[in-house]
Design an enzyme around this catalytic site. Sequence first.
Site, mmCIF file in Angstrom:
data_model
loop_
_atom_site.group_PDB
_atom_site.id
_atom_site.type_symbol
_atom_site.label_atom_id
_atom_site.label_comp_id
_atom_site.label_asym_id
_atom_site.label_seq_id
_atom_site.Cartn_x
_atom_site.Cartn_y
_atom_site.Cartn_z
ATOM 1 N N HIS A 94 0.830 -1.201 0.000
ATOM 2 C CA HIS A 94 0.000 0.000 0.000
ATOM 3 C C HIS A 94 0.869 1.257 0.000
ATOM 4 O O HIS A 94 0.590 2.225 -0.728
ATOM 5 C CB HIS A 94 -0.893 0.036 1.252
ATOM 6 C CG HIS A 94 -1.936 -1.021 1.303
ATOM 7 N ND1 HIS A 94 -1.955 -2.012 2.258
ATOM 8 C CD2 HIS A 94 -3.025 -1.253 0.523
ATOM 9 C CE1 HIS A 94 -2.996 -2.792 2.085
ATOM 10 N NE2 HIS A 94 -3.659 -2.363 1.029
ATOM 11 N N GLY A 149 -2.831 -1.704 -7.127
ATOM 12 C CA GLY A 149 -1.762 -2.675 -7.300
ATOM 13 C C GLY A 149 -2.129 -3.786 -8.259
ATOM 14 O O GLY A 149 -3.299 -4.173 -8.386
ATOM 15 N N VAL A 178 4.271 -5.784 -4.822
ATOM 16 C CA VAL A 178 5.348 -5.717 -3.834
ATOM 17 C C VAL A 178 5.316 -7.020 -3.041
ATOM 18 O O VAL A 178 4.256 -7.464 -2.610
ATOM 19 C CB VAL A 178 5.181 -4.507 -2.900
ATOM 20 C CG1 VAL A 178 6.266 -4.478 -1.825
ATOM 21 C CG2 VAL A 178 5.215 -3.216 -3.717
ATOM 22 N N SER A 200 -0.041 -8.717 1.308
ATOM 23 C CA SER A 200 -1.487 -8.654 1.423
ATOM 24 C C SER A 200 -1.851 -8.421 2.881
ATOM 25 O O SER A 200 -1.149 -8.888 3.785
ATOM 26 C CB SER A 200 -2.113 -9.965 0.938
ATOM 27 O OG SER A 200 -3.483 -10.036 1.282
#
Length: 281
Positions: free
Chosen positions: A36, A148, A177, A186
């Site tokens: 994020h 994302g 990422v 996550s």
Amino acid sequence: MVLYTHKKDLKNALDSFRGDEKIGFVPTMGALHKGHLSLVEKALDENDVVVVSIFVNPTQFNNAEDLKKYPRTLNEDCELLKSLNKNILVYAPEISDIYEDKVAAKNYDYGGLENEMEGKHRKGHFNGVGTILNSLFRIIEPDFAYLGEKDFQQLQIVKQLVEIEKLPVTIIGCPIVREENGLAMSSRNKRLSPQLFEEASIIYKILTEVRRHFKEKTLEELNQMVTERFLSTPNLNLEYFEIADEKTLKSASSKSEDAKYRAFVAVFAGDVRLIDNMPLN
């Protein structure tokens, strides 16, 4: 960093930025991680002001237990964002501020994108995604929104949503990422035991193996290989594996030199559902 819980107050604050200044937006459900933050950092680099929404949207969950267990860490999230930039605007509304007196999703036709992969296994999920993002886009009126690629199907669907609703926002897709062991970052990773966290790293390894063999193996051979790999990992249960066309998201029946393909996977690690994907050519 300023926290807003009512859309009216947020809209009033953003009015001073309308005009020549660019507004960037990062929609999240909270429990923020480095993935994020990478989206927020890109938004900060490319805009004059950035809004981050933190809202666990009930209409995109087809599993009530999953909604109940979804991590909610607003205070920690705000501290993380404050460490990036004190001028970030955070919108963390109550359900009533978004849905008012009726918590329900609008039905969308995304041209078939919604019927593949996640759509097959999470009925109504993308109606909920479209409903919340349509509302947030209209409240915030951003110039750019950052999502994302871990949720690649969602990314394609949001681009379609913008066309359907004729929204003046550009959708920016950003790279996945990963944790040090390769697992895609996550919010759900926080629910994994240390053992399952390490075992789940095989998801990335298997996707990498698929990419390595994509040219010389047939689609049938690749599917069989993935199935066998997961069968040998008893704590991970494969829900689906698909090699699909990036544009249509339809499962590939053959290879074409003109198409771009991506491998998609959904796996249960214990009771935690994880998804990942990887471009193949």
